[in-house]
Design a protein around this motif. Structure first.
Motif, mmCIF file in Angstrom:
data_model
loop_
_atom_site.group_PDB
_atom_site.id
_atom_site.type_symbol
_atom_site.label_atom_id
_atom_site.label_comp_id
_atom_site.label_asym_id
_atom_site.label_seq_id
_atom_site.Cartn_x
_atom_site.Cartn_y
_atom_site.Cartn_z
ATOM 1 N N UNK A 151 11.765 -12.459 -1.540
ATOM 2 C CA UNK A 151 10.873 -11.441 -2.096
ATOM 3 C C UNK A 151 10.505 -10.452 -0.993
ATOM 4 N N UNK A 152 10.496 -9.168 -1.320
ATOM 5 C CA UNK A 152 10.018 -8.162 -0.361
ATOM 6 C C UNK A 152 8.844 -7.443 -1.014
ATOM 7 N N UNK A 153 7.736 -7.369 -0.306
ATOM 8 C CA UNK A 153 6.541 -6.737 -0.882
ATOM 9 C C UNK A 153 6.755 -5.230 -1.008
ATOM 10 N N UNK A 154 6.392 -4.692 -2.154
ATOM 11 C CA UNK A 154 6.509 -3.241 -2.381
ATOM 12 C C UNK A 154 5.520 -2.512 -1.473
ATOM 13 N N UNK A 155 6.053 -1.558 -0.756
ATOM 14 C CA UNK A 155 5.205 -0.789 0.162
ATOM 15 C C UNK A 155 5.049 0.613 -0.412
ATOM 16 N N UNK A 156 3.867 0.930 -0.895
ATOM 17 C CA UNK A 156 3.675 2.249 -1.514
ATOM 18 C C UNK A 156 3.714 3.333 -0.445
ATOM 19 N N UNK A 157 4.460 4.393 -0.685
ATOM 20 C CA UNK A 157 4.465 5.476 0.307
ATOM 21 C C UNK A 157 3.140 6.236 0.288
ATOM 22 N N UNK A 158 2.930 7.016 1.330
ATOM 23 C CA UNK A 158 1.650 7.732 1.460
ATOM 24 C C UNK A 158 1.368 8.613 0.244
ATOM 25 N N UNK A 159 2.378 9.371 -0.151
ATOM 26 C CA UNK A 159 2.180 10.228 -1.331
ATOM 27 C C UNK A 159 3.038 9.673 -2.467
ATOM 28 N N UNK A 160 2.507 8.637 -3.076
ATOM 29 C CA UNK A 160 3.292 7.910 -4.084
ATOM 30 C C UNK A 160 3.297 8.639 -5.429
#
Ligand SMILES: Cc1cc2nc3c(=O)[nH]c(=O)nc-3n(C[C@H](O)[C@H](O)[C@H](O)COP(=O)(O)OP(=O)(O)OC[C@H]3O[C@@H](n4cnc5c(N)ncnc54)[C@H](O)[C@@H]3O)c2cc1C
Length: 295
Positions: A151-160
């Motif tokens: 599993x890889x945790x979703x990393x929200x971008x700065x301007x999602x």
């Protein structure tokens, strides 16, 4: 040497992992927002994209996976969302994504340009090579692998992106990339009801129905997933039958890797007759019922 595969659909995951296996010793499949296909790579990495987020925004996670795995090649399914990830990954790696590869040979990737008028071959110059690769380039039946899933945790971008609403599209049972036999209708069909003639023929010969762009984007008689060509799906079926299709290059590049090509067109000078193996000159309204009766 390691290869990364980014794919949303099982068919592409199998095919691209099989191809990646010919290029690298180790294959890592990244499945953004979908359950990973197992048994096709040495490891599958699942990115759980949370509700309200867009798969397109999984790029920060994909890039982090690429940093950790350090692949030398990435093969990407050319869905709209995966294309975004391919572009982001290439930018992250300081390179350009090579899109719509139709062949890999001797370390060179062949792609089309100017809508299929020309072909170019390119060779990676080092670092990470990122390719989007459509159906038919690799044999999915050759895929092998383990059932290991991380599993890889979703990393929200700065301007999602923020998903503000979702609408179900009408269910489509079109799976052209998987079809051995493709029957495609073109603007030679003057009325939507006449498409039944094409469907009857497809049913007789075990084919899936596709179309040229005008039938999907002009009159909306066929689903968008069904149109074949440079801006639609690129296929390599065993058999292609073009009915009322003139043979414009933007359509034909999507099927010119077919094993055997047939055409039905009322104009004996239609360009498709120069590209097919067998052609019937005649009105589809008389030819198709006759063909169905004969089969
Ligand atoms: C940037 C760009 C991208 C494009 N991408 C795509 C793409 O991905 N896919 C795509 O398909 N197109 C694409 N197009 C459009 C493409 O250029 C052609 O316009 C399109 O493929 C033509 O579709 P057609 O062959 O169905 O229609 P037409 O070219 O109008 O041909 C219809 C044919 O039907 C025949 N016919 C008519 N009546 C009958 C009858 N009763 N019986 C038998 N034959 C009959 C005619 O003789 C004719 O040859 C793109 C265009 C552009 C500019």
């Amino acid at each position: 040497m390691k290869a990364l595969v980014i794919a949303e659909t099982p068919l592409a995951a199998r095919a691209l992992c099989a191809g990646a296996r010919t290029m690298a010793d180790e294959v890592v499949l990244v499945a953004p927002g979908v359950e990973p296909t197992v048994g096709v790579a040495d490891k599958a990495v699942h990115i759980d994209v949370p509700a309200g987020s867009a798969i397109d925004d999984a790029y920060a996670t994909v890039n982090a996976i690429a940093d950790a795995e350090a692949p030398s090649v990435a093969l990407v399914e050319p869905t709209r969302r995966c294309k975004v990830l391919a572009g982001r990954l290439a930018a992250h790696a300081g390179t350009a994504a090579v899109t719509d590869v139709i062949e890999f040979a001797d370390g060179l990737a062949t792609t089309m340009y100017f809508g299929g008028v020309g072909q170019r071959k390119s060779r990676p110059t080092g670092g990470l090579a990122v390719y989007t690769v459509g159906a038919g380039v690799f044999d999915e039946s050759a895929a092998t692998g383990t059932d290991v899933v991380e599993e890889a945790a979703f990393e929200a971008p700065e301007r999602a992106l923020r998903v503000t609403g979702e609408k179900d599209l009408p269910a489509s049972d079109v799976d052209l990339p998987a079809a051995d036999v493709v029957v495609a209708g073109g603007r030679g069909f003057a009325e939507e009801a006449d498409l039944g003639l094409m469907r009857d023929l497809a049913a007789k010969i075990g084919g899936e129905c596709g179309c040229s762009r005008p039938l999907a984007e002009g009159v909306d008689w066929m689903p968008k997933e069904a149109y074949i060509g440079v801006s639609g799906v690129m296929l390599a079926p065993k058999v292609y039958v073009g009915i009322g299709v003139s043979g414009q290059m933007q359509h034909m590049v999507g099927v010119n890797r077919a094993g055997t090509m047939f055409a039905v067109n009322k104009d004996k000078n239609a360009p498709i007759f120069k590209q097919c193996d067998y052609g019937i000159v005649g009105d589809l309204k008389t030819v198709l019922p006759a063909l169905c009766a004969a089969l």
